[in-house]
Design an enzyme around this catalytic site. Sequence first.
Site, PDB file in Angstrom:
ATOM      1  CE  LYS A   7     -25.391  38.280 -51.783  1.00 11.13           C
ATOM      2  NZ  LYS A   7     -26.308  39.426 -51.900  1.00 11.13           N
TER       3      LYS A   7
ATOM      4  CB  SER B  18     -27.732  39.100 -48.474  1.00 11.16           C
ATOM      5  OG  SER B  18     -27.933  38.882 -49.843  1.00 11.16           O
TER       6      SER B  18
ATOM      7  CG  ASP C 139     -26.071  42.135 -56.741  1.00 14.92           C
ATOM      8  OD1 ASP C 139     -26.179  43.375 -56.675  1.00 14.92           O
ATOM      9  OD2 ASP C 139     -26.398  41.383 -55.795  1.00 14.92           O
ATOM     10  CG  ASN C 140     -29.540  43.487 -57.393  1.00 19.89           C
ATOM     11  OD1 ASN C 140     -29.201  42.369 -57.009  1.00 19.89           O
ATOM     12  ND2 ASN C 140     -29.710  44.490 -56.568  1.00 19.89           N
TER      13      ASN C 140
ATOM     14  CG  HIS D 158     -27.328  34.783 -51.956  1.00 18.21           C
ATOM     15  ND1 HIS D 158     -27.730  36.035 -51.569  1.00 18.21           N
ATOM     16  CD2 HIS D 158     -28.362  33.961 -51.640  1.00 18.21           C
ATOM     17  CE1 HIS D 158     -28.943  35.978 -51.046  1.00 18.21           C
ATOM     18  NE2 HIS D 158     -29.346  34.718 -51.079  1.00 18.21           N
TER      19      HIS D 158
ATOM     20  CB  CYS E  12     -28.736  38.512 -54.421  1.00 19.62           C
ATOM     21  SG  CYS E  12     -28.798  40.010 -53.420  1.00 19.62           S
TER      22      CYS E  12
ATOM     23  NE  ARG F  65     -24.891  38.074 -55.490  1.00 19.76           N
ATOM     24  CZ  ARG F  65     -23.863  38.844 -55.121  1.00 19.76           C
ATOM     25  NH1 ARG F  65     -22.643  38.349 -55.097  1.00 19.76           N
ATOM     26  NH2 ARG F  65     -24.069  40.108 -54.784  1.00 19.76           N
TER      27      ARG F  65
ATOM     28  CE  LYS G 165     -32.188  43.240 -53.536  1.00 21.16           C
ATOM     29  NZ  LYS G 165     -31.324  43.161 -52.344  1.00 21.16           N
TER      30      LYS G 165
ATOM     31  CG  HIS H  14     -27.485  43.634 -49.487  1.00 25.61           C
ATOM     32  ND1 HIS H  14     -28.181  43.555 -48.301  1.00 25.61           N
ATOM     33  CD2 HIS H  14     -28.165  42.870 -50.394  1.00 25.61           C
ATOM     34  CE1 HIS H  14     -29.233  42.762 -48.475  1.00 25.61           C
ATOM     35  NE2 HIS H  14     -29.254  42.342 -49.739  1.00 25.61           N
TER      36      HIS H  14
ATOM     37  CG  ASP I 136     -25.126  42.618 -52.669  1.00 27.02           C
ATOM     38  OD1 ASP I 136     -26.216  42.908 -53.181  1.00 27.02           O
ATOM     39  OD2 ASP I 136     -24.972  41.615 -51.953  1.00 27.02           O
ATOM     40  CG  ASP I 137     -28.670  45.422 -53.159  1.00 26.17           C
ATOM     41  OD1 ASP I 137     -28.715  44.498 -53.992  1.00 26.17           O
ATOM     42  OD2 ASP I 137     -29.315  45.411 -52.095  1.00 26.17           O
TER      43      ASP I 137
END
Length: 450
Positions: free
Chosen positions: A136, A162, A276-277, A138, A83, A87, A307, A224, A44-45
């Site tokens: 996670k 998150s 994810d990004n 989301h 996010c 996803r 991001k 994240h 994540d991130d």
Amino acid sequence: MTLAMNSSNLRLLCLAVLLAPFACVCLSVSQADDRPNVVILFADDLGYGDLACYGHPAIRTPHLDQLADEGLRLTSFVTGSWCVPSRTQLITGRYMPRVKFGGRTGSNGKGGLPDSEWTLAEAAQDAGYRTHMVGKWHLGYQSKKFLPVNQGFDSWFGLPYSNDYMKPWVQTDVPLGLYRGEEMVEFPFDQNPLTKRYTREAVDLIRDGDDEPFLLYLAYAMPHLPLAVSDEKRGTSNFGLYGDVIEEVDWSVGQVLKALEAKGIAEDTLVFFASDNGPWVDMPPRMQQAGNELWHAGSAGPLRGSKATTYEGGPRVPAIFKWPGKIEAGRVSDELVGMPDVYRTILEVTGAKLPDHKLDGHDLVPLLTGETDRSPRDEYWYFRGDLEAVRLGEWKLRTVTGSPELFHMKTDPFERINRAETEPERLSELSQRMNAIASEVGVKVKGVKP
């Protein structure tokens, strides 16, 4: 003598006819057994430049480096720039504007995946796979029908969104708690050992599984913000707290791969790792408090943006596939690949049926196995609500600034040289394509006056 032989032959023929359906069943089971297990590891991130195998000079990621050495490392893999869109692409194979969530999916959000979507887990489950999720989600939580266990996953342990959905970073009174199945089972909880706890859950699922093929989706909370790391890993990297966090994610990947080996199924498993990004370099003021520092973000490497932007630093991320016996070790490809392609490819390798609605992904199996060195994807759409950019072949047009930005992605992946004035025909071609795409999914082209 002849009559006896004929009677015998007749009895054999009758027996063969009677057993034929069972032979077909056995063949089907055998074919099913040849399908790989699937493990998705989702950071994540994590930024394009955060792993050693993508050029980070200080962070050590030996397990992810080995995964890349034993598989295919993609250098032009793109997804949503934050996010939920990314996803959505992974779980539905579709760009977010196509999916009618009916509201937001964070704390207080009432939206979620509608019944009309054929999720990755539902498809695999329908094809005979055990399906498990750790981490996670989301994609909706307020109604139980939106939770992973009602979207095709047999089990789920993790967070509904998150890890920053709590004061002071988000002004919400909704408790951020860990779920198991449909119920919140732990609140409050300590985030520091969360990567270790997720890892233990994933390893146990692998170890205790039966002989049926499985899909395991491990979606890390890290890196994240706010950053969290176990006591054992804190202070052990050469890159401060952020390095500690990334190296713990790498450790976790190593533990999952080791569990596959110990179970004797590593050779029968397709492993996919991505983020994810990109990194939250330009974090909003709400995040710059209570221990979060500007240097707690990762790196997009040489890429422009981060991001929540549609410059490449937002949607372009590390992505690695490993599939022993199918993917040649040590391959690197700069072919354009998008997150919706992962959904479409997993449905192909699991033998799952396709939905009856429009998909935005392509089957990557020929690219993965080396049957071709060309990606089936020739364009990618960059949404942030409305449509901000499109890539078509080697060219990318971005309109969000109000003035067109046209980049040649093969010679300028860093998006430094705007060629809109020198390439009017190309600009016109991509502008028309953006208008057509926006019209198709029911959004506007951002930055362009109606």
